[in-house]
Enzyme design. Structure first.
Site, PDB file in Angstrom:
ATOM      1  N   ASP A 459       0.835  -1.195   0.000  1.00 35.27           N
ATOM      2  CA  ASP A 459       0.000   0.000   0.000  1.00 35.27           C
ATOM      3  C   ASP A 459       0.874   1.250   0.000  1.00 35.27           C
ATOM      4  O   ASP A 459       2.106   1.188   0.130  1.00 35.27           O
ATOM      5  CB  ASP A 459      -1.034  -0.020   1.127  1.00 35.27           C
ATOM      6  N   ILE A 460       0.219   2.381  -0.198  1.00 37.11           N
ATOM      7  CA  ILE A 460       0.912   3.652  -0.373  1.00 37.11           C
ATOM      8  C   ILE A 460       1.254   4.222   1.008  1.00 37.11           C
ATOM      9  O   ILE A 460       0.400   4.315   1.898  1.00 37.11           O
ATOM     10  CB  ILE A 460       0.017   4.637  -1.151  1.00 37.11           C
ATOM     11  N   GLU A 502      -6.074   2.254  -0.782  1.00 40.79           N
ATOM     12  CA  GLU A 502      -4.716   2.376  -1.325  1.00 40.79           C
ATOM     13  C   GLU A 502      -3.951   1.072  -1.244  1.00 40.79           C
ATOM     14  O   GLU A 502      -2.729   1.042  -1.417  1.00 40.79           O
ATOM     15  CB  GLU A 502      -3.946   3.476  -0.583  1.00 40.79           C
TER      16      GLU A 502
END
Length: 589
Positions: A459-460, A502
């Site tokens: 994920d970001i 995300e």
């Protein structure tokens, strides 16, 4: 070669006038098409031919009607004598408890290095002609087969085949034509129109069909064509057969001869689970118009002999118009043949058993300079542009095209909707639901094949800060940029999903931990180097954290492996972010 076709209306007439003297029996083949179908009659015909010339090769079959010089007859005897100049013959009778094995025996016994074509007559009720043809093709598929299944004038009680040695109610008589100079041309005509959606055979065993699209086949007919057609099976299937969609472009119809108590139907010719089929319908005008067009295929090959093996169901449907279909062949060559319970045809190095079609075998030992344009043209050969005539045919053709076009468009729309339902709206990647479906299939393959299978969760980093600082539209741009970067980095065989918000998940088939770590690091570095230009020309960058793990033998579903990868992702984020971490937790069987 010399061809002599003669018709006899009675058995007495045959005995009085048949002349088989002065034949070179080593190069002569006789085909016999008998409208006399009782066993004692067939044996009498066989005896007459043997008495006239005990050495000549002949094969014959009982019929569901005889074809002689473009006309249709019932209860006659057609004798076609072929005297070859440069062709040798191998002939025999074959029978076996297994019809596929019977076909193999034919190929092994009759085929030579220069076999140009083999003519087969198979009994019409006891032997599975489809299996015979498939057995032959398993040995050699490039040699054309022609002929058909014997008939008994539509009674479906007992058919007979015969050759030089005897009369048989079961099995196959066959002859191979072997030559370096014999020219062979085969053609077929169907012209039944496909209509309705494409369906899939879901339950079948050889020539017994149970279900289409998971529905009883009789119920399928009732659903789409009404109770009158459904209740009149198998006979209504002549007008509305199943059209099998073959990969090589050959349209194959399947008609039915019997309806069982459970609603299953007995077909002439096999169907297999997975076959794609459509309903079809016959229209006399369309069939005859297309026949006139297709006969021009003979313009480059003018035969010395022409044999027509046409389906009894085609004759039953066309009724008196069958003569209009056959008459044009008189312009091509002397012709003879019979109406069968199934026709054998060769197309693109493949032999098939057909239904409802008209098949042709044309032979010549020398080329002719005559072309189709030299033949007499009748009014029926001209394009009909009269605004009064042929309107029914034109309207029906247009309605069929309209119906099939609408169905094609609906199927394409359904396909697009299904594809959209499996995709994330923002990135176009697979969504979580569909990703899990694919993963479950792949995990079974991996465990069965004992091949490594890895997963990545990512994920970001600090994505909330991006949204809070620059707004959700920029956040969407970041997610789309990450999606594109992943796709550009991974292999075509890898499966990528936007798993939620995300967070992204990847499946890496046949990939061990080292390979997975390598791919994860490439993704991380490519993302780290990515620059996004936002409003006012401002450039932003972002990073990601990734967790990696292997699917284990004890995993019952993909969630177990993804949870372990997610734990590794958690460690990556809590130890500084912008990292790849391999899960090292021990598993308990």
């Amino acid at each position: 070669m010399k061809v002599t076709n003669t018709q006899y209306l009675t058995i007495d007439d045959l005995e009085k006038h048949l002349d088989l003297s002065q034949l070179d029996t080593s190069k002569t083949l006789i085909q016999v098409f008998s409208g006399f179908i009782l066993e004692e009659e067939v044996k009498q015909i066989h005896s007459i031919i043997k008495n006239k010339n005990s050495d000549v090769l002949f094969i014959g079959a009982t019929t569901a009607g005889e074809i002689f010089e473009g006309n249709v007859y019932q209860n006659s005897i057609n004798i076609s004598i072929m005297e070859f100049a440069n062709t040798t013959l191998k002939q025999d009778y074959f029978t076996d408890e297994d019809d596929y094995t019977l076909g193999e025996q034919i190929a092994k016994s009759l085929f030579t290095h220069n076999t140009k074509v083999t003519i087969l007559f198979i009994d019409g009720l006891q032997t599975n002609g489809n299996d015979v043809v498939d057995g032959i093709s398993s040995i050699e598929s490039s040699i054309p087969l022609a002929g058909g299944l014997a008939g008994d004038n539509g009674y479906l009680q007992q058919t007979f085949i015969f050759d030089t040695h005897g009369v048989y109610s079961k099995g196959c008589v066959a002859v191979s034509l072997n030559s370096d100079t014999l020219n062979v041309f085969t053609q077929y005509q169907l012209n039944w129109q496909a209509i309705g959606k494409t369906m899939t055979v879901t339950k079948a065993h050889k020539n017994r069909l149970y279900e289409i699209d998971g529905i009883n086949v009789s119920e399928v007919y009732t659903k789409y064509l009404g109770e009158k057609v459904g209740n009149n099976l198998p006979f209504s299937a002549t007008e509305f057969p199943l059209l099998k969609i073959d990969n090589d472009g050959l349209n194959i119809c399947r008609v039915f001869t019997h309806r069982f108590d459970d609603g299953s139907l007995l077909t002439i010719g096999n169907l297999e689970v997975g076959d794609k089929v459509r309903l079809a319908f016959g229209n006399v005008d369309l069939i005859l118009n297309n026949t006139k067009k297709e006969i021009k295929n003979y313009h480059s090959f003018q035969p010395e002999a022409l044999y027509i093996y046409s389906c009894a169901s085609r004759r039953a449907f066309l009724q008196s118009e069958i003569v209009a279909e056959l008459k044009p062949f008189n312009q091509i060559a002397p012709n003879s043949g019979f109406f069968t319970y199934g026709e054998i045809f060769h197309h693109n190095n493949k032999n098939s058993l057909l239904n409802i079609s008209l098949t042709m075998l044309a032979l010549s030992e020398e080329k002719s300079n005559k072309t189709y344009e030299d033949m007499e043209h009748t009014d029926s050969d001209k394009d009909e542009k009269n605004f009064i005539e042929n309107k029914y045919s034109m309207v029906l053709n247009a309605l069929t095209t309209l119906s099939n076009t609408v169905i094609s468009e609906l199927e394409e729309a359904q396909k697009q909707l299904k594809e959209q339902a499996n995709r994330d709206y923002l990135t176009g990647l697979y969504n979580r639901r569909y990703f899990n479906e694919i993963a479950q299939e792949l995990i079974h393959i991996s465990q069965r094949e004992k091949k490594p299978f890895s997963v990545i969760m990512l994920d970001i980093d600090k994505f909330k800060n991006i949204n809070d600082t620059y707004g959700h539209s920029v956040g969407d741009d970041v997610i789309k940029t990450l999606s594109n970067t992943i796709i550009e980095t991974v292999r075509k065989s890898d499966i990528v999903s936007r798993y939620g918000g995300e967070e992204f998940a990847l499946l890496l088939p046949f990939t061990d931990k080292d390979g997975a770590l390598n791919i994860a690091q490439r993704i991380r570095k490519n993302v780290e180097n990515k620059k996004i230009i936002i409003y006012d020309g401002k450039i932003i960058q972002f990073t990601i954290s990734l967790g990696v793990d292997l699917v284990q033998d004890v995993d019952k579903d993909i969630e177990q492996a993804l949870n372990r990868a997610d734990n590794a992702l958690y460690i990556a984020k809590n130890s500084g972010r912008n990292k790849v971490v391999l899960n090292t937790a021990k598993l308990h069987s």
